[in-house]
Design an enzyme around this catalytic site. Structure first.
Site, PDB file in Angstrom:
ATOM      1  N   ASP A 177       0.863  -1.177   0.000  1.00  0.00           N
ATOM      2  CA  ASP A 177       0.000   0.000   0.000  1.00  0.00           C
ATOM      3  C   ASP A 177       0.899   1.226   0.000  1.00  0.00           C
ATOM      4  O   ASP A 177       1.968   1.230   0.622  1.00  0.00           O
ATOM      5  CB  ASP A 177      -0.906  -0.031   1.229  1.00  0.00           C
ATOM      6  CG  ASP A 177      -1.963   1.050   1.194  1.00  0.00           C
ATOM      7  OD1 ASP A 177      -2.696   1.197   2.183  1.00  0.00           O
ATOM      8  OD2 ASP A 177      -2.062   1.753   0.167  1.00  0.00           O
TER       9      ASP A 177
ATOM     10  N   ASP B  15      -8.112  -7.419   0.446  1.00  0.00           N
ATOM     11  CA  ASP B  15      -7.202  -7.420   1.598  1.00  0.00           C
ATOM     12  C   ASP B  15      -7.943  -6.823   2.782  1.00  0.00           C
ATOM     13  O   ASP B  15      -8.838  -5.990   2.617  1.00  0.00           O
ATOM     14  CB  ASP B  15      -5.942  -6.595   1.310  1.00  0.00           C
ATOM     15  CG  ASP B  15      -6.209  -5.106   1.505  1.00  0.00           C
ATOM     16  OD1 ASP B  15      -6.818  -4.494   0.606  1.00  0.00           O
ATOM     17  OD2 ASP B  15      -5.846  -4.564   2.563  1.00  0.00           O
TER      18      ASP B  15
END
Length: 1111
Positions: free
Chosen positions: A95, A269
């Site tokens: 991320d 996720d």
């Protein structure tokens, strides 16, 4: 953008949008749909990398922001990346750190440059820019890197949402530019836009242009309503490319994963499995199990039967939860590959919620129903809606419960349909039809039904399936016919629906709109509706002018068609309608402008053409000489009757549409400016040129630049040059300066009237000059006129007739311009006595006054007044005996016609030639032969070449004075009658009858005098062409004409030679009979008793008949 991955779809669900794919990354393949465990700081809390590999975890997630703080970029560079740092041999996704803009908002400061964070550990500042984020992720070595985006809470609304969306797009460009390892790492774009559908669409359009290896749906799972969440997800999966992976960020609940997979998502996720495990909650197929509950104190069995993880009791619940998530994804992949995914979904929800359908989340039910999976299908809904419809109409109160059930079903079906409005929904169509049929039975319940349909059409009219759209429109039409919906709210919507590319729908809408407006104005003018719709149509025309959409152009074209149709039906015949159509003439859309121009060119004779076609068909239907006059009379009477009916219609005015223009000068100038641009095809420019000329002629406008424009096209080789000549003639009137028209006439004479061109071209040129001179006689010079009149003896008949018509024109209006030999006797005398009035520039040619047709009433009363005459009772018998009246000639006449019986009978001599009667020197009537055309022509030519005597001149002068005195007397009598007499209703009725009879005479084909001919503002092209010799047909053309004439006339004519007949005639039967069977017949006996004279007569007739049959 360069990609370091491959994405191959292995299987697809035939019902939902779910798919199984293989995502190949630098560190190995990944089977999708896939759930990625989150190791924020480079490790899974409480788990070893080997344990994740044992669970067959193919990819996990790290966080760039936290790894940038600890251990930091220098340590990661020293170690060689995050894979070696955490001993992870498989794929990584990192991320970008954008999520911390929400979770650590109090420690962050967001600018266009980037995000400035204060470290949660020591408070030190860290500026995270797109370039820095890419540098960190390149150092980490993740297989998939996420762009740095401007992340805001999903609950935020207002301008901040759009600001974040555009900033994320700009930051993506900076990330792409800063990305260094395109061969081994993949950069994914993140779709932002909050819960705003329009912003999401804009963001997708921009992100797809960047062509990144994959796309993520961000900005969700932040506390928004689930019903909004799944609609945003399905929107993104519908619009994003199907050949690239789609990643929904932050989703981890089991039911969320199942729904999103069905909606087409590939990657997920979430920290939920491991975080909830630390609180003692285990995830199972039967729901969440709280291991801290007392009932599990002595339970030493596995958390879930069939689970292959090593977790016992509360030990390492995180391993179990991750194993559950990965097993859940594996089972979904297997069911998709077997194409059993819908059944698997139903089984999962049944098990997960304990078989209680009432516990199913409503948003999940709606989301799955949008992709064809119905979890709570109603079993009690009636399947035969037409039968229920009839029952409700008979007894609405008894079936109210059934209706409410259908009403709820309709609401849920409509809400689901709105998610994917481009798909066909037969169920919705049936429900809409059912509701429209019975809505009047339950007005309170269905008070919002019509508005729902209207809103659905307004929002999705373009993308709706044609069958669904048609059913919705039919429902609204039915509601309008029942009076439930007001047309002021409905008709603007229908005009908007013209944008849809559906021909059948447009025809249905067009028919309804015209009929509805016509019915609304039947009893009285509905000015409110008319003004509203006319203003709306004007707006649609402007939208077609300013926009480039084809749909807007189609809607504008249909709007103009409606205006024209209503004008022709005499519903909208006011000036506002005409000016709306006039505005359409300037539309940049060719179809719209051509339709409007054709309206102005053909509006005057629209209805007359239809009537004339019918009359022509009737006049030529049966062409036998014996009944020709009676048929002409019937046709003329019907034509006059039909016209009188049209005149009796309410508010029917005989004004041309061109007379209703508010600003004809401005209209003509604006349309003339369009001609100078030359953007249109020649055919379109010619029509506009024709319209400009007609407006100039009717309103007597002045546009001096129009005539030089016409001169450029006055060439014999020019296409449609006859129409250009028509335009030149129509644009001529008495107020145009002669020096402006003089170059036009000279151009026509120089280019058309020469010996180098064909005879037809010369005739066209002279006819064009004549038509211009009729309207402006001062435009031609005497020398040019005299040159043109020399063609009066041309060998070609068309040129000869054109030149003589020009001579005849100037004999009436200005004979001084002609040569002396061309002026004629009458014009010469009129010139000498000064009776000819030459019209000067700006002077009106004729002025008429008085009540039209009043002289007919006066003349009829004079004819009916017998005075002191005595009527002989035997007059009828004397007429029958052949007496009759004799027309005696006046002093200046030589020949008279003698009526010896019916008007149509003509006396002939023994040789069959027609006779006339002449008054002799002693007053007796002498029988003479009729003078033929050739002899008359020779006599006239001889008279023109000889000088008139003084006696003839005085006689002609007296005739001119007598005619002038007679005209003055008629004028004074008509004015006296109009000013002194009060007409009664009976007089008006009689006047109407006399007008009708006069029109019948004209319709029968009687020629009108030259003083009765009225020249309108428009000119027919045949007037310019003149009489033309018909080309001789060959044999094939003649036979084709014969066959065409026989069509539709099978029941007429002779039956000779026809095989298909019902039976034979009596004469044919008699020929085949035995002689003894007919020997007693009168005809046979008469033949044997005939005299020699009768036999010779019969034989001679048979021979003549045989001779004629051979020819």
């Amino acid at each position: 953008m360069k990609s370091a991955l491959t994405f191959e779809t292995v299987a697809k669900c035939s019902t939902t949008k779910a798919r199984v794919s293989v995502l190949t990354l630098p560190h190995g393949p990944v089977d999708t749909p896939v759930f990625m465990p989150v190791g924020t700081q480079g490790t899974m809390k409480g788990m070893l990398p080997d344990q994740l590999e044992e669970l067959n975890c193919q990819i996990m997630l790290n966080n760039t922001y936290h790894l940038g703080l600890k251990p930091g970029k220098e340590t990661l560079d020293l170690v060689g990346g995050a894979h070696k740092f955490q001993s992870w041999r498989r794929n990584l996704l990192t991320d970008s750190g954008g999520f911390q803009m929400v979770s650590l908002l109090k420690l962050a400061k967001i600018t266009e440059e980037g995000v400035e964070f204060a470290s949660p550990h020591d408070g030190s500042l860290m500026m995270l820019t797109p370039e820095h984020s890419m540098e960190l992720q390149n150092t980490i070595g993740a297989d998939i890197m996420m762009q740095l985006d401007d992340v805001i809470s999903s609950l935020v609304t207002g301008p901040r949402v759009e600001e974040a969306m555009w900033r994320s797009i700009r930051w993506l460009d900076r990330c792409i530019k800063a990305h260094k390892n395109t061969d081994t790492q993949n950069l994914f774009a993140i779709i932002q836009g909050g819960l705003n559908i329009d912003l999401r669409k804009k963001c997708i359009d921009e992100m797809v242009k960047r062509d990144t290896p994959g796309y993520a749906v961000g900005g969700l799972s932040g506390g928004e309503e689930k019903d909004v969440f799944w609609k945003i997800v399905t929107l993104c999966t519908d619009l994003l490319p199907k050949n690239k992976p789609i990643y929904c960020m932050g989703v981890g609940y089991a039911e969320d994963l199942v729904v999103c997979v069905a909606l087409g998502v590939d990657m997920f996720d979430c920290v939920f499995p491991t975080r909830t495990a630390r609180f003692g909650n285990a995830l199972t197929m039967d729901g969440t199990v709280s291991l801290k509950s007392g009932k599990y104190a002595t339970d030493f069995g596995p958390i879930e039967e069939g689970c292959d993880c090593s977790t016992l009791g509360c030990h390492l619940v995180s391993i179990h939860n991750l194993a559950f998530q990965l097993r859940l994804m594996k089972e979904m992949r297997q069911s998709i590959e077997k194409d059993e995914f819908p059944a698997w979904i139903k089984q999962f929800f049944h098990s997960y919620f304990g078989g209680d359908k009432s516990k199913y989340p409503l948003w999940s039910v709606n989301a799955l129903q949008s992709v064809g999976v119905d979890l709570v299908k109603a079993a009690l809904l009636p399947t035969h809606l037409p039968q229920l419809q009839n029952l409700i109409k008979r007894d609405s109160k008894s079936y109210e419960a059934e209706f409410l059930q259908q009403w709820r079903h309709f609401q849920s079906t409509l809400s689901i349909f709105c998610l994917k409005p481009d798909e066909d929904s037969k169920e919705l169509s049936e429900l809409v039809t059912f509701m429209s049929q019975v809505t009047q039975c339950y007005p309170e319940i269905t008070k919002d039904f019509s508005q729902q349909i209207v809103d659905l059409l307004k929002e999705h009219c373009i993308v709706l399936h044609p069958e669904v759209r048609k059913s919705l429109v039919q429902a609204l039409i039915l509601l309008r016919n029942k009076g439930i919906v007001d047309n002021t709210r409905l008709l603007p919507l229908f005009f908007t629906l013209f944008k849809c590319r559906d021909k059948n729908l447009r025809e249905m809408l067009y028919s309804h709109i015209v009929n509805d407006i016509k019915n609304s104005n039947a009893k009285a003018k509905n000015n409110k509706l008319n003004k509203t719709l006319q203003s709306f149509m004007f707006t649609m025309l402007e939208s077609a002018t300013t926009g480039n959409s084809d749909e807007n152009a189609i809607a504008a074209k249909k709007s103009v068609d409606v205006c024209i149709d209503l004008y022709h039906k005499n519903v909208w015949n006011d000036a506002k309608t005409v000016n709306v159509i006039a505005e359409a003439c300037f539309s940049p859309v060719t179809k719209v402008s051509v339709t409007a121009v054709k309206f102005f060119l053909n509006s005057n004779d629209h209805q007359e053409e239809e009537d004339e076609d019918e009359d022509m068909q009737m006049a030529h239907q049966h062409n036998t000489k014996t009944k020709a006059n009676a048929r002409k009379m019937d046709a003329a009477r019907k034509k006059v009757k039909r016209k009188s009916k049209n005149k009796d219609k309410a508010e029917s005015f005989n004004f041309s549409a061109l007379h209703l223009l508010n600003d004809p000068q401005g209209f003509a100038e604006k349309l003339y400016s369009k001609l100078n641009v030359k953007d249109d095809r020649w055919e379109v420019r010619l029509m506009k040129m024709n319209l400009v000329s007609r407006v100039i002629g009717i309103h007597q406008l002045t546009i001096l630049g129009f005539y030089p424009l016409l001169m450029k096209y006055l060439q014999p080789s020019q296409r449609d040059v006859t129409m250009v000549l028509v335009c030149a003639a129509q644009a001529s009137h008495s107020l145009v300066p002669p020096d402006i028209l003089e170059p036009v006439i000279k151009a026509i004479a120089n280019n058309f009237v020469t010996d180098r061109v064909a005879n037809e071209v010369m005739a066209v040129g002279i006819n064009g000059i004549r038509e211009i001179c009729i309207r402006q006689p001062l435009a031609i010079e005497p020398a040019l006129l005299q040159d043109l009149t020399q063609y009066k003896s041309h060998r070609d008949k068309s040129v000869l007739m054109a030149a003589r018509s020009l001579i005849a024109l100037f004999r009436e209006i200005n004979p001084e311009m002609l040569l002396r030999k061309d002026r004629g006797k009458t014009a010469t005398i009129r010139m000498k006595d000064g009776s000819i009035h030459t019209v000067q520039y700006g002077e009106a040619a004729n002025n008429t006054s008085g009540l039209q047709g009043l002289e007919l009433l006066d003349q009829a009363e004079k004819d009916e007044d017998w005075g002191d005459w005595e009527v002989d009772d035997s007059s009828d018998s004397s007429d029958d005996e052949g007496g009759g009246w004799v027309n005696v000639a006046s002093d200046d006449e030589d020949f008279v016609n003698v009526g010896m019986g019916d008007e149509e009978d003509e006396k002939t001599g023994e040789d069959g030639k027609k006779l006339q009667y002449k008054v002799g020197p002693d007053g007796e009537i002498i029988k003479t032969r009729r003078i033929g055309k050739r002899q008359m022509k020779k006599m006239l030519d001889a008279e023109e070449q000889t000088e008139i005597t003084e006696e003839q001149r005085l006689k002609l002068l007296e005739a001119v004075k007598a005619r002038r005195a007679e005209e003055q007397a008629k004028y004074e009598a008509s004015m006296k009658l109009a000013t002194t007499r009060i007409l009664t209703p009976a007089d008006f009725a009689r006047l109407s009858e006399l007008k009708t009879n006069n029109e019948i005479e004209q319709a029968q084909g009687k020629k009108r005098g030259s003083d009765e001919v009225e020249r309108e503002g428009e000119i027919d092209e045949m007037t310019i062409l003149g009489p033309r010799k018909k080309a001789k047909q060959d044999y094939e053309q003649r036979m084709a004409s014969v066959q065409e004439g026989r069509e539709g006339r099978e029941k007429f004519g002779s039956n000779k030679g026809k095989k298909e007949r019902g039976s034979t005639t009596n004469r044919e039967k008699a020929r085949n009979k035995n002689f003894m069977m007919v020997a007693h017949k009168t005809a046979v006996l008469w033949k044997s008793k005939r005299s020699l004279f009768d036999k010779q007569k019969t034989l001679r007739a048979a021979i003549e008949k045989q001779k004629k049959s051979k020819h």
